[in-house]
Motif scaffolding. Sequence first.
Motif, PDB file in Angstrom:
ATOM      1  N   UNK A  82     -19.179  -5.386 -47.733  1.00  0.00           N
ATOM      2  CA  UNK A  82     -18.974  -4.188 -47.317  1.00  0.00           C
ATOM      3  C   UNK A  82     -20.385  -3.573 -46.838  1.00  0.00           C
ATOM      4  N   UNK A  83     -20.089  -2.259 -46.306  1.00  0.00           N
ATOM      5  CA  UNK A  83     -21.263  -1.340 -45.883  1.00  0.00           C
ATOM      6  C   UNK A  83     -22.167  -1.089 -47.216  1.00  0.00           C
ATOM      7  N   UNK A  84     -21.625  -0.938 -48.410  1.00  0.00           N
ATOM      8  CA  UNK A  84     -22.170  -0.753 -49.393  1.00  0.00           C
ATOM      9  C   UNK A  84     -22.855  -1.791 -50.092  1.00  0.00           C
ATOM     10  N   UNK A  85     -22.831  -3.163 -49.501  1.00  0.00           N
ATOM     11  CA  UNK A  85     -23.783  -4.148 -50.095  1.00  0.00           C
ATOM     12  C   UNK A  85     -25.067  -4.018 -49.983  1.00  0.00           C
ATOM     13  N   UNK A  86     -25.940  -3.915 -50.765  1.00  0.00           N
ATOM     14  CA  UNK A  86     -27.481  -3.813 -50.696  1.00  0.00           C
ATOM     15  C   UNK A  86     -27.935  -2.337 -51.121  1.00  0.00           C
ATOM     16  N   UNK A  87     -26.950  -1.508 -51.452  1.00  0.00           N
ATOM     17  CA  UNK A  87     -27.195  -0.260 -51.769  1.00  0.00           C
ATOM     18  C   UNK A  87     -27.719  -0.328 -53.371  1.00  0.00           C
ATOM     19  N   UNK A 101     -30.770   2.231 -49.630  1.00  0.00           N
ATOM     20  CA  UNK A 101     -30.808   1.097 -49.102  1.00  0.00           C
ATOM     21  C   UNK A 101     -31.961   0.619 -48.665  1.00  0.00           C
ATOM     22  N   UNK A 102     -32.499  -0.256 -49.657  1.00  0.00           N
ATOM     23  CA  UNK A 102     -34.102  -0.677 -49.409  1.00  0.00           C
ATOM     24  C   UNK A 102     -34.279  -1.707 -48.527  1.00  0.00           C
ATOM     25  N   UNK A 103     -33.416  -2.450 -47.846  1.00  0.00           N
ATOM     26  CA  UNK A 103     -33.754  -3.200 -46.758  1.00  0.00           C
ATOM     27  C   UNK A 103     -33.924  -2.668 -45.740  1.00  0.00           C
ATOM     28  N   UNK A 104     -33.445  -1.158 -45.198  1.00  0.00           N
ATOM     29  CA  UNK A 104     -33.537  -0.432 -44.182  1.00  0.00           C
ATOM     30  C   UNK A 104     -34.549   0.729 -44.309  1.00  0.00           C
ATOM     31  N   UNK A 105     -34.889   1.155 -45.375  1.00  0.00           N
ATOM     32  CA  UNK A 105     -35.402   2.604 -45.347  1.00  0.00           C
ATOM     33  C   UNK A 105     -35.977   2.595 -46.558  1.00  0.00           C
ATOM     34  N   UNK A 106     -37.231   3.602 -47.065  1.00  0.00           N
ATOM     35  CA  UNK A 106     -37.777   3.716 -48.117  1.00  0.00           C
ATOM     36  C   UNK A 106     -37.704   5.180 -48.708  1.00  0.00           C
ATOM     37  N   UNK A 107     -36.637   5.914 -48.085  1.00  0.00           N
ATOM     38  CA  UNK A 107     -36.374   7.073 -48.830  1.00  0.00           C
ATOM     39  C   UNK A 107     -34.914   6.969 -48.929  1.00  0.00           C
ATOM     40  N   UNK A 108     -34.267   8.001 -49.948  1.00  0.00           N
ATOM     41  CA  UNK A 108     -32.974   7.615 -50.066  1.00  0.00           C
ATOM     42  C   UNK A 108     -32.081   8.166 -49.217  1.00  0.00           C
ATOM     43  N   UNK A 109     -30.828   7.439 -49.103  1.00  0.00           N
ATOM     44  CA  UNK A 109     -29.709   7.804 -48.223  1.00  0.00           C
ATOM     45  C   UNK A 109     -29.007   9.182 -48.896  1.00  0.00           C
ATOM     46  N   UNK A 110     -28.961   9.274 -50.164  1.00  0.00           N
ATOM     47  CA  UNK A 110     -28.311  10.435 -50.788  1.00  0.00           C
ATOM     48  C   UNK A 110     -29.094  10.702 -51.796  1.00  0.00           C
ATOM     49  N   UNK A 111     -29.598  12.035 -52.211  1.00  0.00           N
ATOM     50  CA  UNK A 111     -30.405  12.338 -53.506  1.00  0.00           C
ATOM     51  C   UNK A 111     -29.590  13.720 -54.020  1.00  0.00           C
ATOM     52  N   UNK A 112     -28.846  13.439 -55.137  1.00  0.00           N
ATOM     53  CA  UNK A 112     -28.241  14.555 -55.668  1.00  0.00           C
ATOM     54  C   UNK A 112     -29.040  15.161 -56.989  1.00  0.00           C
ATOM     55  N   UNK A 113     -29.047  16.534 -56.787  1.00  0.00           N
ATOM     56  CA  UNK A 113     -29.821  17.436 -57.947  1.00  0.00           C
ATOM     57  C   UNK A 113     -28.820  17.746 -58.712  1.00  0.00           C
ATOM     58  N   UNK A 114     -29.001  17.199 -60.057  1.00  0.00           N
ATOM     59  CA  UNK A 114     -28.084  17.623 -61.039  1.00  0.00           C
ATOM     60  C   UNK A 114     -28.082  18.775 -61.790  1.00  0.00           C
TER      61      UNK A 114
END
Length: 202
Positions: A82-87, A101-114
């Motif tokens: 799936x597209x989630x593979x590698x997450x 997604x470490x294979x494509x970028x070095x910053x987060x796709x999504x970052x949640x502040x709890x």
Amino acid sequence: MMKEPQKKVYLTSNTNELPVHCIDFPEGETNKFYIGSEDSNIYQAKIHTKKQNEDNIGDKYTGHKGTILSLHHHPTINERKSEASGLLLSTAADWGLGVWHPKTRKNPLMLVDGEVEYYDAQWSPVHPSVFAACNGSGQIELWDIAKETEEARARIDADKRALNKIRWSHDGKRLLTGNSHGVVKLYNVDKEFYQYREEDLT
């Protein structure tokens, strides 16, 4: 057996030792792994290098502002990726929860502040877009990033104590939590979090 390690790897960044707080292999990988460090960064590392003096530390992933507390790579749900593979999921002492997604970028796709500190997060073993997280207020959160990335789909007040660890059963129908006072609890999960449609893979 296991009296002596097969390999000892010294992890350093700019000649500084990297305290390892969590560690995870991508599925099917035997050499490359990822560590979460005290310096708030995630690092890709290798057990074996091609050259004798080659650094074992590779890419660095930045975005958190506190010690990395947990890492978990997305599992293979079925034979078709799936597209989630590698997450990669992360939680940190900055009260943040990250999807990378470490294979494509070095910053987060999504970052949640709890609102409180996330201590652990785990991908579902059966649903490609679902993960569960637990926090310092004793809450369980269930996320489905195919449907929503701003808010959890479900939030349960599960415990009066901080929940330190969360794990799925192999069939994805149950969640196990462990709190800061030695109590483990088992929960049944609603079927929307373990039954997926074919379009959830895309």
